[in-house]
Scaffold this active site. Structure first.
Site, PDB file in Angstrom:
ATOM      1  N   PRO A   9      70.153   7.091  43.780  1.00 45.10           N
ATOM      2  CA  PRO A   9      70.612   5.540  43.044  1.00 45.10           C
ATOM      3  C   PRO A   9      71.938   5.741  42.564  1.00 45.10           C
ATOM      4  CG  PRO A   9      68.912   6.632  42.195  1.00 45.10           C
ATOM      5  CD  PRO A   9      68.990   7.476  43.209  1.00 45.10           C
ATOM      6  N   ASN A  10      72.443   4.511  42.972  1.00 49.77           N
ATOM      7  CA  ASN A  10      73.696   3.973  42.169  1.00 49.77           C
ATOM      8  C   ASN A  10      74.976   4.878  42.398  1.00 49.77           C
ATOM      9  OD1 ASN A  10      72.524   1.902  40.539  1.00 49.77           O
ATOM     10  ND2 ASN A  10      71.235   3.574  39.489  1.00 49.77           N
ATOM     11  N   ARG A  17      81.100   2.359  38.522  1.00 50.90           N
ATOM     12  CA  ARG A  17      80.245   2.607  37.455  1.00 50.90           C
ATOM     13  C   ARG A  17      80.847   3.529  36.638  1.00 50.90           C
ATOM     14  NH1 ARG A  17      75.572   7.079  39.323  1.00 50.90           N
ATOM     15  NH2 ARG A  17      74.819   6.486  37.387  1.00 50.90           N
ATOM     16  N   TYR A  22      82.116   9.446  35.853  1.00 50.56           N
ATOM     17  CA  TYR A  22      82.002   9.691  37.200  1.00 50.56           C
ATOM     18  C   TYR A  22      83.566   9.356  37.733  1.00 50.56           C
ATOM     19  CZ  TYR A  22      77.267   8.962  36.056  1.00 50.56           C
ATOM     20  OH  TYR A  22      75.828   9.225  35.478  1.00 50.56           O
ATOM     21  N   ASN A  73      72.585  15.207  45.316  1.00 50.10           N
ATOM     22  CA  ASN A  73      72.716  14.474  44.328  1.00 50.10           C
ATOM     23  C   ASN A  73      71.617  13.773  43.883  1.00 50.10           C
ATOM     24  OD1 ASN A  73      73.434  13.328  41.506  1.00 50.10           O
ATOM     25  ND2 ASN A  73      75.583  13.430  42.024  1.00 50.10           N
ATOM     26  N   ALA A  76      69.636   9.520  39.213  1.00 51.92           N
ATOM     27  CA  ALA A  76      68.586   9.571  38.201  1.00 51.92           C
ATOM     28  C   ALA A  76      67.181   9.937  38.471  1.00 51.92           C
ATOM     29  CB  ALA A  76      68.194   8.030  37.830  1.00 51.92           C
ATOM     30  N   GLU A  97      71.759  21.654  44.425  1.00 60.44           N
ATOM     31  CA  GLU A  97      71.930  20.455  43.431  1.00 60.44           C
ATOM     32  C   GLU A  97      73.190  20.217  43.017  1.00 60.44           C
ATOM     33  OE1 GLU A  97      69.123  20.854  40.016  1.00 60.44           O
ATOM     34  OE2 GLU A  97      69.517  18.942  39.261  1.00 60.44           O
ATOM     35  N   HIS A  99      75.727  17.522  40.547  1.00 65.27           N
ATOM     36  CA  HIS A  99      75.875  16.352  39.480  1.00 65.27           C
ATOM     37  C   HIS A  99      77.334  16.197  39.385  1.00 65.27           C
ATOM     38  CE1 HIS A  99      71.906  15.781  39.085  1.00 65.27           C
ATOM     39  NE2 HIS A  99      71.677  17.373  38.723  1.00 65.27           N
ATOM     40  N   ARG A 106      75.315  15.647  28.054  1.00 68.46           N
ATOM     41  CA  ARG A 106      74.968  14.118  27.835  1.00 68.46           C
ATOM     42  C   ARG A 106      73.559  13.842  27.180  1.00 68.46           C
ATOM     43  NH1 ARG A 106      76.105  11.355  33.336  1.00 68.46           N
ATOM     44  NH2 ARG A 106      75.874   9.437  32.089  1.00 68.46           N
TER      45      ARG A 106
HETATM   46  C1  DQA Z   1      74.486  12.131  37.954  1.00 69.19           C
HETATM   47  C2  DQA Z   1      74.079  12.232  36.622  1.00 69.19           C
HETATM   48  C3  DQA Z   1      72.643  11.726  36.608  1.00 69.19           C
HETATM   49  O1  DQA Z   1      71.989  11.903  35.181  1.00 69.19           O
HETATM   50  C4  DQA Z   1      72.777  10.051  36.526  1.00 69.19           C
HETATM   51  O2  DQA Z   1      71.612   9.197  36.398  1.00 69.19           O
HETATM   52  C5  DQA Z   1      73.500   9.713  37.897  1.00 69.19           C
HETATM   53  C6  DQA Z   1      74.739  10.576  38.239  1.00 69.19           C
HETATM   54  C7  DQA Z   1      76.063  12.779  38.232  1.00 69.19           C
HETATM   55  O3  DQA Z   1      76.214  12.927  39.268  1.00 69.19           O
HETATM   56  O4  DQA Z   1      76.455  13.339  37.200  1.00 69.19           O
HETATM   57  O5  DQA Z   1      73.296   8.614  38.432  1.00 69.19           O
HETATM   58  O6  DQA Z   1      73.620  12.675  38.903  1.00 69.19           O
END
Ligand code: DQA
Length: 149
Positions: A9-10, A17, A22, A73, A76, A97, A99, A106
């Site tokens: 998501p997002n 964002r 990011y 990835n 959330a 995985e 990120h 964080r």
């Molecule tokens: C994320 C880190 C997560 O905590 C966050 O909710 C994201 C992006 C990252 O790519 O750094 O949406 O996965």
């Protein structure tokens, strides 16, 4: 060799964002970077993004018997989803995985990853390059496994 790249998501809002976490690159530019790298390495790549947990579970299940490795990835859902963890365990496909941000530096809740135990590697804090590194690690992992077999 076929790799599935999954984004949660997002992440479709990359470039819009929180650029302090990011960066300013868009989701489309991330996909382009991944496709270019795959082409250079002779990897077949499939890319999928969803804001919905069930759609990500469906995509992982759909990879069964079809895909050699998964880069994910979960965004959330990393910090909440037993369903995504179970899906990765169910298909037993080598998974990394990723990120974009350095999650360990964080908020404390971002240090929790449900999916981590099902992944053979994790890459954080390397921006978009982390996805490319994850693809390389899958390739090395599969080549290594092939050598032993
Ligand atoms: C994320 C880190 C997560 O905590 C966050 O909710 C994201 C992006 C990252 O790519 O750094 O949406 O996965």
């Amino acid at each position: 060799m076929k790799i599935l790249v999954l984004n949660g998501p997002n992440l479709n809002f990359l470039g819009i964002r929180e650029p302090e976490h990011y960066g300013t690159g868009t989701y489309e530019s991330l996909c382009e970077t991944i496709r270019r790298h795959a082409e250079t390495c002779g990897i077949e790549v499939e890319i999928f993004q969803s804001n919905h947990e069930g759609a990500l579970v469906d995509a992982i299940q759909g990879a069964y018997g079809r895909v050699d490795g998964i880069v994910i990835n979960p965004a959330a859902y990393t910090h909440t989803s037993v369903a995504i963890l179970d899906a990765v365990k169910a298909v037993s496909i080598p998974t990394v995985e990723v990120h974009i941000s350095k999650v360990s530096e964080r908020e404390p809740f971002r240090r929790i990853s449900y999916i981590r135990s099902a992944c053979f590697d994790v890459i954080t804090g390397k921006g978009f390059d982390g996805y490319l590194e994850a693809m390389d690690r899958i390739r090395e992992h599969l080549l290594e496994k092939g050598k032993k077999a």
